[in-house]
Scaffold this motif. Sequence first.
Motif, PDB file in Angstrom:
ATOM      1  N   SER A   1       0.956  -1.243   0.078  1.00 18.66           N
ATOM      2  CA  SER A   1       0.102   0.271  -0.190  1.00 18.66           C
ATOM      3  C   SER A   1       0.743   1.116   0.054  1.00 18.66           C
ATOM      4  O   SER A   1       0.662   2.338  -0.504  1.00 18.66           O
ATOM      5  CB  SER A   1      -0.971  -0.159   1.326  1.00 18.66           C
ATOM      6  OG  SER A   1      -0.203  -0.018   2.492  1.00 18.66           O
ATOM      7  N   GLN A   2       2.008   1.058   0.663  1.00 22.22           N
ATOM      8  CA  GLN A   2       2.981   2.348   0.606  1.00 22.22           C
ATOM      9  C   GLN A   2       3.346   2.600  -0.710  1.00 22.22           C
ATOM     10  O   GLN A   2       3.900   3.655  -1.176  1.00 22.22           O
ATOM     11  CB  GLN A   2       4.378   2.190   1.480  1.00 22.22           C
ATOM     12  CG  GLN A   2       3.817   2.226   3.045  1.00 22.22           C
ATOM     13  CD  GLN A   2       3.023   0.956   3.492  1.00 22.22           C
ATOM     14  OE1 GLN A   2       3.349  -0.211   2.801  1.00 22.22           O
ATOM     15  NE2 GLN A   2       2.400   1.190   4.531  1.00 22.22           N
ATOM     16  N   THR A   3       3.398   1.731  -1.927  1.00 26.23           N
ATOM     17  CA  THR A   3       3.804   2.046  -3.179  1.00 26.23           C
ATOM     18  C   THR A   3       2.936   2.954  -3.834  1.00 26.23           C
ATOM     19  O   THR A   3       3.297   3.493  -4.843  1.00 26.23           O
ATOM     20  CB  THR A   3       4.038   0.726  -3.741  1.00 26.23           C
ATOM     21  OG1 THR A   3       4.800  -0.350  -3.130  1.00 26.23           O
ATOM     22  CG2 THR A   3       4.445   0.674  -5.323  1.00 26.23           C
ATOM     23  N   SER A   4       1.740   2.913  -3.474  1.00 28.86           N
ATOM     24  CA  SER A   4       0.544   3.773  -4.346  1.00 28.86           C
ATOM     25  C   SER A   4       0.935   5.215  -4.204  1.00 28.86           C
ATOM     26  O   SER A   4       1.713   5.743  -3.298  1.00 28.86           O
ATOM     27  CB  SER A   4      -0.766   3.602  -3.378  1.00 28.86           C
ATOM     28  OG  SER A   4      -1.280   2.239  -3.378  1.00 28.86           O
ATOM     29  N   GLY A   5       0.809   5.955  -4.867  1.00 24.26           N
ATOM     30  CA  GLY A   5       1.185   7.405  -5.237  1.00 24.26           C
ATOM     31  C   GLY A   5       1.321   7.860  -6.548  1.00 24.26           C
ATOM     32  O   GLY A   5       0.998   7.131  -7.677  1.00 24.26           O
ATOM     33  N   LEU A   6       1.394   9.132  -6.457  1.00 26.72           N
ATOM     34  CA  LEU A   6       1.967   9.739  -8.010  1.00 26.72           C
ATOM     35  C   LEU A   6       3.348   9.757  -8.453  1.00 26.72           C
ATOM     36  O   LEU A   6       4.346  10.027  -7.554  1.00 26.72           O
ATOM     37  CB  LEU A   6       1.300  11.260  -8.093  1.00 26.72           C
ATOM     38  CG  LEU A   6       1.493  12.007  -9.294  1.00 26.72           C
ATOM     39  CD1 LEU A   6       0.485  11.225 -10.319  1.00 26.72           C
ATOM     40  CD2 LEU A   6       1.105  13.439  -9.129  1.00 26.72           C
ATOM     41  N   TYR A   7       3.561   9.160  -9.508  1.00 30.72           N
ATOM     42  CA  TYR A   7       5.095   9.185  -9.943  1.00 30.72           C
ATOM     43  C   TYR A   7       5.197  10.182 -11.250  1.00 30.72           C
ATOM     44  O   TYR A   7       4.273  10.110 -12.241  1.00 30.72           O
ATOM     45  CB  TYR A   7       5.409   7.668 -10.392  1.00 30.72           C
ATOM     46  CG  TYR A   7       5.273   6.751  -9.312  1.00 30.72           C
ATOM     47  CD1 TYR A   7       6.620   6.366  -8.685  1.00 30.72           C
ATOM     48  CD2 TYR A   7       4.229   6.278  -8.805  1.00 30.72           C
ATOM     49  CE1 TYR A   7       6.680   5.522  -7.577  1.00 30.72           C
ATOM     50  CE2 TYR A   7       4.156   5.261  -7.686  1.00 30.72           C
ATOM     51  CZ  TYR A   7       5.348   5.083  -7.015  1.00 30.72           C
ATOM     52  OH  TYR A   7       5.511   3.997  -6.098  1.00 30.72           O
ATOM     53  N   ARG A   8       6.388  10.551 -11.566  1.00 31.92           N
ATOM     54  CA  ARG A   8       6.632  11.489 -12.548  1.00 31.92           C
ATOM     55  C   ARG A   8       8.028  11.276 -13.477  1.00 31.92           C
ATOM     56  O   ARG A   8       9.086  10.862 -12.788  1.00 31.92           O
ATOM     57  CB  ARG A   8       7.023  12.931 -11.981  1.00 31.92           C
ATOM     58  CG  ARG A   8       7.069  13.992 -13.199  1.00 31.92           C
ATOM     59  CD  ARG A   8       7.406  15.387 -12.462  1.00 31.92           C
ATOM     60  NE  ARG A   8       8.654  15.443 -11.593  1.00 31.92           N
ATOM     61  CZ  ARG A   8       8.893  16.379 -10.621  1.00 31.92           C
ATOM     62  NH1 ARG A   8       8.070  17.148 -10.551  1.00 31.92           N
ATOM     63  NH2 ARG A   8      10.063  16.107  -9.742  1.00 31.92           N
ATOM     64  N   CYS A   9       7.954  11.146 -14.642  1.00 32.12           N
ATOM     65  CA  CYS A   9       8.886  11.016 -15.468  1.00 32.12           C
ATOM     66  C   CYS A   9       9.517  12.474 -15.991  1.00 32.12           C
ATOM     67  O   CYS A   9       8.564  13.053 -16.641  1.00 32.12           O
ATOM     68  CB  CYS A   9       8.875   9.968 -16.777  1.00 32.12           C
ATOM     69  SG  CYS A   9      10.177   9.799 -17.783  1.00 32.12           S
ATOM     70  N   SER A  10      10.758  12.583 -16.033  1.00 34.19           N
ATOM     71  CA  SER A  10      11.211  14.065 -16.487  1.00 34.19           C
ATOM     72  C   SER A  10      12.346  13.918 -17.648  1.00 34.19           C
ATOM     73  O   SER A  10      13.094  13.032 -17.317  1.00 34.19           O
ATOM     74  CB  SER A  10      11.756  14.963 -15.405  1.00 34.19           C
ATOM     75  OG  SER A  10      10.750  15.169 -14.310  1.00 34.19           O
ATOM     76  N   ALA A  11      12.222  14.423 -18.967  1.00 33.95           N
ATOM     77  CA  ALA A  11      12.914  14.372 -19.744  1.00 33.95           C
ATOM     78  C   ALA A  11      13.651  15.871 -19.947  1.00 33.95           C
ATOM     79  O   ALA A  11      12.932  16.755 -20.332  1.00 33.95           O
ATOM     80  CB  ALA A  11      12.599  13.954 -20.998  1.00 33.95           C
ATOM     81  N   SER A  12      14.905  15.944 -19.576  1.00 33.01           N
ATOM     82  CA  SER A  12      15.571  17.258 -19.439  1.00 33.01           C
ATOM     83  C   SER A  12      16.959  17.321 -20.501  1.00 33.01           C
ATOM     84  O   SER A  12      17.476  16.672 -20.424  1.00 33.01           O
ATOM     85  CB  SER A  12      15.808  17.674 -18.118  1.00 33.01           C
ATOM     86  OG  SER A  12      14.644  17.682 -17.296  1.00 33.01           O
TER      87      SER A  12
END
Length: 302
Positions: free
Chosen positions: A206-217
């Motif tokens: 349950s701690q894995t749940s959440g919002l993830y972001r990939c950034s290309a810079s």
Amino acid sequence: MKEEREECCSLHVSRQKQQDEDFALRVTMRESSLKAVQGDFVVLPCSFFTSSPLSRLNVIWTLARFSSPESPIQVIVYDHGQVIEDPSLIGRVGFTGIPWSADIVLNDTRVSDAGIYRCMVNNPPETADPGIGELVLSVLAPPSLPVCQWDGDIDVGGSVTLSCSVAEGVPTPEIRWDKLSPEEIALPINMEGDLSGSVQILNVSSQTSGLYRCSASNDLGTENCYVNLSIYSPPDSPSGMLQGVLLTLTMSLLLLALLVLVLWLHRTGQDGRRWRERKEEEEEECYNEIRYTPSLMKRSFV
């Protein structure tokens, strides 16, 4: 005397050769490499010197793209006063000072315009080899919008892979994965080529749940995409236990009611059977009384 004549002849030939070289066609590239930002314009310089009239001047620009260096294309041609552009570049390329200069301008630059450009100048009746100049053009571009995906088992204990890919960017974009909630955490990334990276999460909870972001810079900017991951886990809260108890109690009451109904039906069936048996016995007794009555009456009249 003979030696003097030979020396004089040799000196004359040397001077004539020097004069020919001085008046031969020469091409000069004022830059050996250039950089342009995607969407901007860039001037590719090519200067030449010739001692002959320009009525038969011929200028050819070619491009060997980095993606296909073995297949150069003709970018633009000037021949006897006529200009011919490559069909894929019509409206984006042109000479800036022909016939006095072989410079060209390239508008609305694209990543596909990058490569090795060659400027070749020929001006008959000069018989020398055509002059050729060369320069390298790099087109810089911000990262394109990355594409985020996830794959795997989102049940507790499963594994999930987050992947991110970007189509283009010059210089090559740096790809990064972060978890944003409940707190921002940088994640270790596995690069799959220059433009794609993934993160593998094992034994999810349950701690894995959440919002993830990939950034290309890169030097020209940053683009992001997101994945909202929800891990499914069985209810273990007090409210969930209460719901389970209520459900169990309800099922028990239903089973008890069903049992009472079965017993009542069974009892009712037994009472009905006994009532029928008594009724049959009563009917049989009445029948016996009626059957012996005539006999009694007969004896009374004898």
